[in-house]
Design an enzyme around this catalytic site. Structure first.
Site, PDB file in Angstrom:
ATOM      1  N   SER A 250      42.933  -4.817  41.928  1.00  0.00           N
ATOM      2  CA  SER A 250      41.766  -4.495  42.732  1.00  0.00           C
ATOM      3  C   SER A 250      40.503  -4.431  41.893  1.00  0.00           C
ATOM      4  CB  SER A 250      42.018  -3.141  43.408  1.00  0.00           C
ATOM      5  OG  SER A 250      40.823  -2.431  43.541  1.00  0.00           O
ATOM      6  N   LYS A 251      39.465  -5.113  42.387  1.00  0.00           N
ATOM      7  CA  LYS A 251      38.241  -5.080  41.591  1.00  0.00           C
ATOM      8  C   LYS A 251      37.562  -3.730  41.719  1.00  0.00           C
ATOM      9  CE  LYS A 251      35.594  -7.941  44.817  1.00  0.00           C
ATOM     10  NZ  LYS A 251      34.836  -9.187  44.882  1.00  0.00           N
ATOM     11  N   ARG A 252      37.869  -3.048  42.809  1.00  0.00           N
ATOM     12  CA  ARG A 252      37.277  -1.732  42.975  1.00  0.00           C
ATOM     13  C   ARG A 252      37.679  -0.779  41.859  1.00  0.00           C
ATOM     14  NH1 ARG A 252      36.795   0.130  49.248  1.00  0.00           N
ATOM     15  NH2 ARG A 252      36.717  -2.069  49.735  1.00  0.00           N
ATOM     16  N   PHE A 253      38.877  -0.961  41.385  1.00  0.00           N
ATOM     17  CA  PHE A 253      39.343  -0.073  40.317  1.00  0.00           C
ATOM     18  C   PHE A 253      39.258  -0.722  38.938  1.00  0.00           C
ATOM     19  CE2 PHE A 253      41.446   1.263  44.253  1.00  0.00           C
ATOM     20  CZ  PHE A 253      40.785   2.476  44.377  1.00  0.00           C
ATOM     21  N   GLY A 254      38.533  -1.852  38.919  1.00  0.00           N
ATOM     22  CA  GLY A 254      38.314  -2.493  37.616  1.00  0.00           C
ATOM     23  C   GLY A 254      39.592  -3.017  36.975  1.00  0.00           C
TER      24      GLY A 254
END
Ligand code: GLU
Length: 482
Positions: A250-254
């Site tokens: 997930s890009k939200r969590f890098g």
């Protein structure tokens, strides 16, 4: 009619570019190249609230480093621009209005309160088509009166919307399961879905390649194409890349961010090679491939239906293979910044250090820690000089270190062969075993239990002066502590 293949990579600048996003771009690129087509970069920034500063620049940097070159995009006009959605805002309203005329959409005047009354316990509602069949005269009157409205998709009733996905085969959804969703919001701006469809059409995209999260909304998109009378693109949905058995990257969590790997000392080409294999396998099962080789070998049959797990250890191994396969000069060039970091301004032979590290670090970022011995000498832990199996204790170590220092002091040629021969002869003269001398010498030279090479290699990279200083220092240290 066969159209020239046009694919696109359409990232939303809402965060980092993780390995999964990049793989989508890579496959769209490979497919276009393989088919002598055109590869387009489009920035999907309709969702301004989720926009992350710097994310667009990161997309450019990442693609450039990865060698995934677009033929058209915000910085390369190919006549289908603009290629940034926020610069296309004038376009969508007219298409939404046209769709109303064509019978594929309708004006909806339902206010917030009414929509809230449709909500279930979870606060979710499915629109009840309240405005779907309003009398055209009433619509006109309300529009003229300036009432706020949205434009919704008029999903045909009683049909099954079907398409053939290049990876997943037939996908069908009954229209009863598709909501009359909003295409144009009350502020006159498009929803993400609508902008995506209009842009793909206007940019002449023939093959839409993207993640499986869009697999089941595609029938809804296709109904928009149909209502406009537009030719549908062909779709290729790609299975997700997982962090572990249950969680997607997930890009939200890098997670698994491309640039983070670069800063850890991975080579872009090794990352790209590794991610190509996450969900695709060439016919001959090759693993190490250049971008050009991948282009030649790319075929849809090799794309997997199931998700793959991102395995950093495997990528690390592959990176090591790339490093080992480099010429000495190439390796020196990529390793230099890391070597400089390791030596911190001291006067060591960088070419020797590069030669030492080329086969000993899978990623360049390991270099400074593996070369930590260069800066590490002083009050060593005396236990390190003891080796039971080789029958080395402090007094044997002292004799060995003294012998090595005495032998090497008069050696002029500081090469691996010369040092080896000199220490060997010294050991013979002193009646000591070679292994005992080498072991003691390595500890004295590095102060570390594990080093990237043996005593001789350590002496080579340290140079004569530093090696002797270290041997003499250990000699004194051992003397004092016998
Ligand atoms: N902007 C979408 C994303 O970043 C891509 C959608 C598409 O490729 O159609 O997930």
């Amino acid at each position: 009619m066969d159209r020239t293949v046009r694919t696109r990579f359409a990232p939303s600048p809402t965060g980092f570019m993780h390995i999964g996003n990049l793989r989508t771009g890579l496959y769209a690129y490979l497919f276009a190249r393989k088919n002598n087509g055109t590869f387009i970069l489009r920035i999907e920034d309709t969702d301004q609230e989720r926009k992350v500063d710097g994310a667009v620049e990161m997309v450019y940097r990442t693609l450039k480093l990865a060698g995934i070159e677009h033929d058209e995009g915000p910085d390369k006009d190919g006549g289908y621009g603009p290629y940034v959605q926020t610069e296309r805002m004038g376009i969508y309203k007219q298409y939404a209005e046209k769709l109303v005329e064509l019978g594929g959409a309708y004006y909806c005047f339902c206010d917030k309160k009414r929509l809230e009354s449709l909500e279930d316990a979870g606060g979710v509602h499915t629109y009840d088509k309240h405005c779907r069949n309003l009398d055209p005269a009433e619509v006109r009157r309300r529009l003229d009166a300036g009432e706020p409205y949205v434009i919704r998709q008029k999903v045909p009733e009683g049909v099954v919307s079907e398409y053939e996905d290049m990876v997943f085969g037939k996908i069908s959804v009954e229209s009863a399961d598709i909501e009359d969703g909003i295409l144009l919001k009350s502020d006159g701006l498009p929803t993400y879905n609508f902008a995506n469809v209009v842009d793909d059409h206007l940019m002449g995209i023939t093959h839409v390649i993207r993640g499986t999260e869009y697999l089941s909304s595609t029938p809804k998109y296709n109904l928009i194409y149909d209502a406009f009378g537009w030719e549908r693109p062909t779709y290729m949905h790609l299975p997700p890349i997982m962090k572990d058995a249950t969680r997607k990257l997930s890009k939200r969590f890098g997670d698994a961010n491309f640039e983070d790997f670069i800063s850890k000392g991975y080579l872009p080409e090794a990352i790209v090679n590794y991610i190509a294999l996450l969900g695709w396998c060439p016919k001959d099962n090759r693993e190490k491939m250049t971008l050009r080789e991948m282009t030649e070998a790319f075929d849809v049959d090799g794309i997997s239906h199931s998700s793959s797990i991102f395995d950093e250890a495997k990528m690390r191994w592959l990176n090591g293979e790339y490093l080992k396969a480099m010429s000495k000069e190439e390796y020196y060039n990529v390793a230099l910044p890391w070597i400089e970091k390791a030596i911190g301004g001291k006067n060591y032979d960088k070419a020797e250090l590069a030669a030492l590290m080329q086969t000993r670090a899978d990623i360049l970022g390991e270099i400074p820690e593996k070369l930590a011995f260069l800066n590490n000498y002083g009050e060593y832990d005396l236990d390190m000089y003891a080796h039971q199996k080789m029958k080395v204790d402090k007094s044997v170590a002292l004799a060995a270190v003294r012998l090595a220092a005495d032998a090497l002091r008069s050696l002029d040629e500081w090469s691996e062969e010369a040092i080896k021969e000199c220490v060997k002869q010294g050991a013979e003269r002193g009646g000591m075993k070679g292994g005992q001398v080498m072991f003691s010498m390595r500890v004295a030279l590095t102060g570390e239990p594990v080093t990237p090479g043996g005593a001789i290699e350590m002496a080579v990279v340290l140079g004569k002066e530093e090696s002797l200083a270290r041997l003499e220092f250990s000699e004194k240290l051992l003397e004092r502590n016998l």
